[in-house]
Design a protein around this motif. Structure first.
Motif, PDB file in Angstrom:
ATOM      1  N   GLU A 243       0.849  -1.182   0.000  1.00 44.42           N
ATOM      2  CA  GLU A 243       0.000   0.000   0.000  1.00 44.42           C
ATOM      3  C   GLU A 243       0.890   1.239   0.000  1.00 44.42           C
ATOM      4  N   ILE A 244       0.563   2.205  -0.855  1.00 40.35           N
ATOM      5  CA  ILE A 244       1.359   3.415  -0.938  1.00 40.35           C
ATOM      6  C   ILE A 244       0.872   4.393   0.123  1.00 40.35           C
ATOM      7  N   GLU A 245       1.802   4.812   0.979  1.00 40.72           N
ATOM      8  CA  GLU A 245       1.471   5.737   2.046  1.00 40.72           C
ATOM      9  C   GLU A 245       2.313   6.999   1.921  1.00 40.72           C
ATOM     10  N   ILE A 246       1.763   8.095   2.415  1.00 40.18           N
ATOM     11  CA  ILE A 246       2.484   9.360   2.449  1.00 40.18           C
ATOM     12  C   ILE A 246       2.468   9.875   3.878  1.00 40.18           C
ATOM     13  N   PHE A 247       3.643  10.135   4.395  1.00 44.64           N
ATOM     14  CA  PHE A 247       3.773  10.621   5.764  1.00 44.64           C
ATOM     15  C   PHE A 247       4.230  12.071   5.734  1.00 44.64           C
ATOM     16  N   SER A 248       3.541  12.926   6.437  1.00 44.28           N
ATOM     17  CA  SER A 248       3.856  14.358   6.462  1.00 44.28           C
ATOM     18  C   SER A 248       4.875  14.666   7.546  1.00 44.28           C
ATOM     19  N   LEU A 249       5.933  15.360   7.168  1.00 44.92           N
ATOM     20  CA  LEU A 249       6.925  15.832   8.123  1.00 44.92           C
ATOM     21  C   LEU A 249       6.581  17.266   8.536  1.00 44.92           C
ATOM     22  N   LYS A 250       7.284  17.794   9.502  1.00 47.50           N
ATOM     23  CA  LYS A 250       6.965  19.128  10.016  1.00 47.50           C
ATOM     24  C   LYS A 250       7.614  20.251   9.205  1.00 47.50           C
ATOM     25  N   GLU A 251       8.608  19.917   8.407  1.00 45.22           N
ATOM     26  CA  GLU A 251       9.354  20.946   7.677  1.00 45.22           C
ATOM     27  C   GLU A 251       8.483  21.608   6.615  1.00 45.22           C
ATOM     28  N   GLU A 252       8.367  22.932   6.694  1.00 47.56           N
ATOM     29  CA  GLU A 252       7.543  23.683   5.740  1.00 47.56           C
ATOM     30  C   GLU A 252       8.373  24.143   4.559  1.00 47.56           C
ATOM     31  N   GLN A 253       7.785  24.075   3.377  1.00 46.66           N
ATOM     32  CA  GLN A 253       8.403  24.580   2.155  1.00 46.66           C
ATOM     33  C   GLN A 253       7.566  25.746   1.639  1.00 46.66           C
ATOM     34  N   ARG A 254       8.212  26.870   1.357  1.00 48.44           N
ATOM     35  CA  ARG A 254       7.518  28.050   0.857  1.00 48.44           C
ATOM     36  C   ARG A 254       7.965  28.299  -0.581  1.00 48.44           C
ATOM     37  N   TYR A 255       7.020  28.571  -1.465  1.00 43.30           N
ATOM     38  CA  TYR A 255       7.309  28.666  -2.897  1.00 43.30           C
ATOM     39  C   TYR A 255       7.358  30.115  -3.372  1.00 43.30           C
ATOM     40  N   GLY A 256       8.290  30.376  -4.301  1.00 41.90           N
ATOM     41  CA  GLY A 256       8.410  31.722  -4.839  1.00 41.90           C
ATOM     42  C   GLY A 256       9.011  31.733  -6.233  1.00 41.90           C
ATOM     43  N   LEU A 257       9.018  32.908  -6.839  1.00 42.16           N
ATOM     44  CA  LEU A 257       9.663  33.142  -8.132  1.00 42.16           C
ATOM     45  C   LEU A 257      11.138  33.425  -7.876  1.00 42.16           C
ATOM     46  N   MET A 258      12.008  32.698  -8.540  1.00 42.69           N
ATOM     47  CA  MET A 258      13.450  32.816  -8.340  1.00 42.69           C
ATOM     48  C   MET A 258      14.097  33.657  -9.432  1.00 42.69           C
ATOM     49  N   VAL A 259      14.952  34.620  -9.030  1.00 45.94           N
ATOM     50  CA  VAL A 259      15.731  35.421  -9.967  1.00 45.94           C
ATOM     51  C   VAL A 259      17.157  35.522  -9.440  1.00 45.94           C
ATOM     52  N   GLY A 260      18.041  36.115 -10.254  1.00 47.21           N
ATOM     53  CA  GLY A 260      19.412  36.319  -9.811  1.00 47.21           C
ATOM     54  C   GLY A 260      19.478  37.365  -8.708  1.00 47.21           C
ATOM     55  N   LYS A 261      20.457  37.275  -7.860  1.00 51.46           N
ATOM     56  CA  LYS A 261      20.598  38.188  -6.728  1.00 51.46           C
ATOM     57  C   LYS A 261      20.636  39.638  -7.195  1.00 51.46           C
ATOM     58  N   GLY A 262      19.684  40.433  -6.709  1.00 47.16           N
ATOM     59  CA  GLY A 262      19.634  41.850  -7.042  1.00 47.16           C
ATOM     60  C   GLY A 262      19.186  42.156  -8.463  1.00 47.16           C
ATOM     61  N   GLN A 263      18.734  41.150  -9.205  1.00 48.91           N
ATOM     62  CA  GLN A 263      18.350  41.328 -10.599  1.00 48.91           C
ATOM     63  C   GLN A 263      16.831  41.284 -10.763  1.00 48.91           C
ATOM     64  N   ASN A 264      16.378  41.866 -11.879  1.00 53.55           N
ATOM     65  CA  ASN A 264      14.968  41.775 -12.291  1.00 53.55           C
ATOM     66  C   ASN A 264      13.995  42.133 -11.165  1.00 53.55           C
ATOM     67  N   LYS A 265      14.304  43.244 -10.503  1.00 57.00           N
ATOM     68  CA  LYS A 265      13.473  43.695  -9.386  1.00 57.00           C
ATOM     69  C   LYS A 265      12.066  44.071  -9.847  1.00 57.00           C
TER      70      LYS A 265
END
Length: 301
Positions: free
Chosen positions: A243-265
Motif C-alpha cells: 500500500e502506498i502511504e504518504i507521511f507528512s513531516l513538520k518541515e515547511e516549504q515556501r514557494y516563490g519566483l526565483m531570480v538572480g541576486k539583485g536582478q529583475n526587481k
C-alpha cells in the motif's frame, strides 16, 4: 595674425562643442537605460519540466501546471508575456545566475542562496515521505535509521535532508527528475521518496495507474511509458502488493519566483502586484481550487 586668432578661436569653441555633445549623449544614454518597466517585455522563464502539479509538460509537450497558469495570469494583468523554458530542476539555478533565463518557477522552494533572490511566497506546503507498506503493517511511520531516501537534485527537499542526514542516520539517493524518483523506487532502489506533499500526491496517483491491472499504455503520461512494462512483468515491481502511504513531516516549504541576486526587481514587483490583484478579484481562489493547492486561509508572508 587674423588667421592665427581665428585658429585659436576654433580651439576654444571645440572643447565647448565636445562638452555639449558629450552631455547630450549622456542624457540620451540615460534615456535608453532600463526604466525598470516590464510592460511589453517577453520574459524567458525557466520551469521544472517534471514537477506536477506545479509545472510539467503535458502530452503535447506544452508547459502546464499551477505555476504556469499563475505566471501567465500575472503576465496578462501586468502587461508582459512569458516564454517558458522547460529544464531539468538541477539546471534552473545556474541558468538564472548566468542570465540564460530571467527567472524560474515550478514549485521552487524559497531558500537562502548568495546568488539568488526570491519573490514573496505565494504558497506553502510541508515536506513528506512516500513509501510502501504491507496491508498488515502498523500505521506508525517506519524509522529512518539505516534507510535510503530518494531525492531530486537541486531541490529544497534535498538540501534540508542533507542537513539532518548524519544525525538521523539515513542515506540519500540523488536523481534528476520526478519520473526518476518513481522508476528507482519501483525498482526497489530507496525506501522512501522525499518531496513536497502536493508532488507526492501526484506521484501516488501516477504509481497507482502503473500498477492498475490491464491499464493501457495510452492512459499513461509519455514519460512513464517506459515503466508500463511492469504491468506485464509484475515480478520486476518490488512494490507489488504494498500500500502506498504518504507521511507528512513538520518541515515547511515556501514557494516563490526565483531570480538572480539583485536582478529583475521589476519582475518581482510585478509578480507581487499581479498576485494581489488575483486575490482581490477571485482568480487566485479559482486557480487554487482547480489544482487543490493552498487552502483559502493560507497566506504566507
Amino acid at each position: 595674425m587674423h588667421k592665427r586668432a581665428a585658429f585659436f578661436g576654433k580651439l576654444t569653441i571645440l572643447p565647448l562643442f565636445l562638452f555639449v555633445l558629450f552631455f547630450a549623449f549622456a542624457l540620451s544614454s540615460c534615456g535608453k537605460k532600463s526604466t525598470g518597466k516590464i510592460q511589453g517585455r517577453e520574459i524567458r522563464l525557466g520551469i521544472d519540466r517534471d514537477n506536477a502539479p506545479f509545472s510539467y509538460l503535458d502530452e503535447e509537450k506544452n508547459p502546464a501546471g499551477f505555476d504556469v497558469e499563475l505566471i501567465e495570469a500575472i503576465a496578462k494583468l501586468e502587461g508582459f508575456t512569458v516564454k517558458f523554458v522547460p529544464m531539468n530542476p538541477s539546471a534552473l539555478q545556474s541558468a538564472v545566475v548566468t542570465g540564460t533565463i530571467v527567472g524560474a518557477m515550478g514549485g521552487i522552494e524559497i531558500r537562502e542562496e548568495k546568488q539568488l533572490s526570491f519573490s514573496e511566497a505565494y504558497g506553502s506546503s510541508t515536506l513528506g515521505l512516500l513509501y510502501g507498506k504491507q496491508s498488515s503493517a502498523s500505521e506508525q511511520m517506519p524509522s529512518l535509521q539505516g534507510k535510503s531516501i530518494l531525492v531530486k537534485e537541486g531541490s529544497g527537499t534535498a538540501t534540508f535532508l542533507e542537513s539532518i542526514r548524519q544525525k538521523e542516520g539515513f542515506s540519500l539517493l540523488v536523481v534528476q527528475e520526478n519520473q526518476d524518483l518513481i522508476r528507482e523506487w519501483l525498482a526497489g532502489n530507496g525506501d522512501f521518496i522525499a518531496e513536497d506533499l502536493p508532488v507526492l500526491e501526484a506521484m501516488k496517483e501516477e504509481i497507482s495507474k502503473i500498477d492498475e491491472p490491464g491499464r493501457a499504455e495510452d492512459y499513461l503520461p509519455p514519460d512513464l511509458l517506459g515503466i508500463s512494462e511492469l504491468d506485464l512483468q509484475k515480478e520486476k515491481n518490488s512494490r507489488a502488493g504494498q500500500e502506498i502511504e504518504i507521511f507528512s513531516l513538520k518541515e515547511e516549504q515556501r514557494y516563490g519566483l526565483m531570480v538572480g541576486k539583485g536582478q529583475n526587481k521589476e519582475l518581482l514587483r510585478a509578480f507581487v502586484r499581479g498576485l494581489k490583484k488575483m486575490k482581490e478579484d477571485g482568480e487566485w481562489e479559482t486557480l487554487t481550487k482547480k489544482y487543490s493547492l493552498f487552502s483559502s486561509n493560507s497566506n504566507p508572508q
